[in-house]
Design a protein around this motif. Structure first.
Motif, PDB file in Angstrom:
ATOM      1  N   ILE A 275      -0.288   3.228  12.397  1.00  0.00           N
ATOM      2  CA  ILE A 275      -0.398   3.289  13.906  1.00  0.00           C
ATOM      3  C   ILE A 275      -1.009   2.035  14.651  1.00  0.00           C
ATOM      4  O   ILE A 275      -0.653   1.658  15.712  1.00  0.00           O
ATOM      5  CB  ILE A 275      -1.579   4.301  14.310  1.00  0.00           C
ATOM      6  CG1 ILE A 275      -1.028   5.842  13.777  1.00  0.00           C
ATOM      7  CG2 ILE A 275      -2.087   4.371  15.732  1.00  0.00           C
ATOM      8  CD1 ILE A 275      -1.868   6.901  13.746  1.00  0.00           C
ATOM      9  N   GLN A 276      -1.902   1.298  14.084  1.00  0.00           N
ATOM     10  CA  GLN A 276      -2.257  -0.044  14.538  1.00  0.00           C
ATOM     11  C   GLN A 276      -1.156  -1.051  14.977  1.00  0.00           C
ATOM     12  O   GLN A 276      -1.032  -1.904  15.610  1.00  0.00           O
ATOM     13  CB  GLN A 276      -3.297  -0.710  13.557  1.00  0.00           C
ATOM     14  CG  GLN A 276      -4.599  -0.083  13.642  1.00  0.00           C
ATOM     15  CD  GLN A 276      -5.391  -0.464  12.561  1.00  0.00           C
ATOM     16  OE1 GLN A 276      -5.125  -1.306  11.549  1.00  0.00           O
ATOM     17  NE2 GLN A 276      -6.922  -0.456  12.666  1.00  0.00           N
ATOM     18  N   LEU A 277      -0.242  -0.977  13.712  1.00  0.00           N
ATOM     19  CA  LEU A 277       0.831  -1.870  13.845  1.00  0.00           C
ATOM     20  C   LEU A 277       1.935  -1.442  14.666  1.00  0.00           C
ATOM     21  O   LEU A 277       2.882  -2.333  15.174  1.00  0.00           O
ATOM     22  CB  LEU A 277       1.571  -1.865  12.452  1.00  0.00           C
ATOM     23  CG  LEU A 277       0.924  -2.656  11.417  1.00  0.00           C
ATOM     24  CD1 LEU A 277       1.464  -2.466   9.979  1.00  0.00           C
ATOM     25  CD2 LEU A 277       0.549  -4.248  11.452  1.00  0.00           C
TER      26      LEU A 277
ATOM     27  N   ARG B 120       0.845  -1.281   0.029  1.00  0.00           N
ATOM     28  CA  ARG B 120      -0.212   0.017   0.024  1.00  0.00           C
ATOM     29  C   ARG B 120       0.857   1.160  -0.070  1.00  0.00           C
ATOM     30  O   ARG B 120       0.634   2.198  -0.717  1.00  0.00           O
ATOM     31  CB  ARG B 120      -0.882  -0.027   1.305  1.00  0.00           C
ATOM     32  CG  ARG B 120      -1.755   1.207   1.344  1.00  0.00           C
ATOM     33  CD  ARG B 120      -2.661   1.342   0.082  1.00  0.00           C
ATOM     34  NE  ARG B 120      -3.315   2.541   0.053  1.00  0.00           N
ATOM     35  CZ  ARG B 120      -4.627   2.719   0.437  1.00  0.00           C
ATOM     36  NH1 ARG B 120      -5.528   1.482   0.470  1.00  0.00           N
ATOM     37  NH2 ARG B 120      -5.191   3.928   0.280  1.00  0.00           N
ATOM     38  N   GLY B 121       2.105   1.391   0.916  1.00  0.00           N
ATOM     39  CA  GLY B 121       2.723   2.464   0.788  1.00  0.00           C
ATOM     40  C   GLY B 121       3.515   2.751  -0.365  1.00  0.00           C
ATOM     41  O   GLY B 121       3.366   3.745  -0.950  1.00  0.00           O
TER      42      GLY B 121
ATOM     43  N   TYR C 172      -5.185   5.788   4.964  1.00  0.00           N
ATOM     44  CA  TYR C 172      -5.163   4.323   5.215  1.00  0.00           C
ATOM     45  C   TYR C 172      -3.725   3.881   5.763  1.00  0.00           C
ATOM     46  O   TYR C 172      -3.797   3.375   6.785  1.00  0.00           O
ATOM     47  CB  TYR C 172      -5.928   3.465   4.280  1.00  0.00           C
ATOM     48  CG  TYR C 172      -5.779   2.078   4.559  1.00  0.00           C
ATOM     49  CD1 TYR C 172      -6.473   1.161   5.514  1.00  0.00           C
ATOM     50  CD2 TYR C 172      -4.759   1.386   4.208  1.00  0.00           C
ATOM     51  CE1 TYR C 172      -6.482   0.100   5.784  1.00  0.00           C
ATOM     52  CE2 TYR C 172      -4.508   0.108   4.796  1.00  0.00           C
ATOM     53  CZ  TYR C 172      -5.387  -0.556   5.262  1.00  0.00           C
ATOM     54  OH  TYR C 172      -5.136  -1.933   5.829  1.00  0.00           O
ATOM     55  N   PHE C 173      -2.899   4.299   4.859  1.00  0.00           N
ATOM     56  CA  PHE C 173      -1.444   4.107   5.400  1.00  0.00           C
ATOM     57  C   PHE C 173      -1.395   4.258   6.868  1.00  0.00           C
ATOM     58  O   PHE C 173      -0.700   3.735   7.493  1.00  0.00           O
ATOM     59  CB  PHE C 173      -0.535   4.383   4.267  1.00  0.00           C
ATOM     60  CG  PHE C 173       0.840   4.130   4.750  1.00  0.00           C
ATOM     61  CD1 PHE C 173       1.471   2.952   4.342  1.00  0.00           C
ATOM     62  CD2 PHE C 173       1.650   4.906   5.220  1.00  0.00           C
ATOM     63  CE1 PHE C 173       2.714   2.793   4.633  1.00  0.00           C
ATOM     64  CE2 PHE C 173       3.042   4.696   5.585  1.00  0.00           C
ATOM     65  CZ  PHE C 173       3.651   3.539   5.260  1.00  0.00           C
TER      66      PHE C 173
END
Length: 86
Positions: A78-80, A58-59, A72-73
């Motif tokens: 942040i989640q990871l 995605r990045g 979204y990226f």
């Protein structure tokens, strides 16, 4: 920063260039995305797992096709970066 052939091929497939496309620029973008993930606090164990393939694709796609990283990226990074965020 270590970039393996499987990751390069996954990114090529994800952005639609095909396996015969030269890898130089793609590897540069992969390195940039991985550096961003590391600076954001994504643990090394996550960075070297298959779990990050999607966000790396995605990045790279964001940089390749849109010239910048998507919302979204940023949210996924942040989640990871948090324990249990995979």
């Amino acid at each position: 920063m270590k970039i393996n052939c499987e990751l390069v091929n996954a990114v090529k497939e994800g952005i639609g260039t095909g396996p015969n496309y030269p890898s130089g620029v793609i590897e540069h973008y992969i390195g940039e995305v991985k550096a961003y993930l590391a600076a954001a606090g994504v643990p090394e164990t996550v960075m070297e797992s298959d779990e990050v393939t999607g966000i790396i694709v995605r990045g790279v796609d964001d940089l390749w096709n849109h010239g910048g990283l998507s919302e979204y990226f940023y949210q996924r990074v942040i989640q990871l970066s948090f324990p249990g965020g995979k």
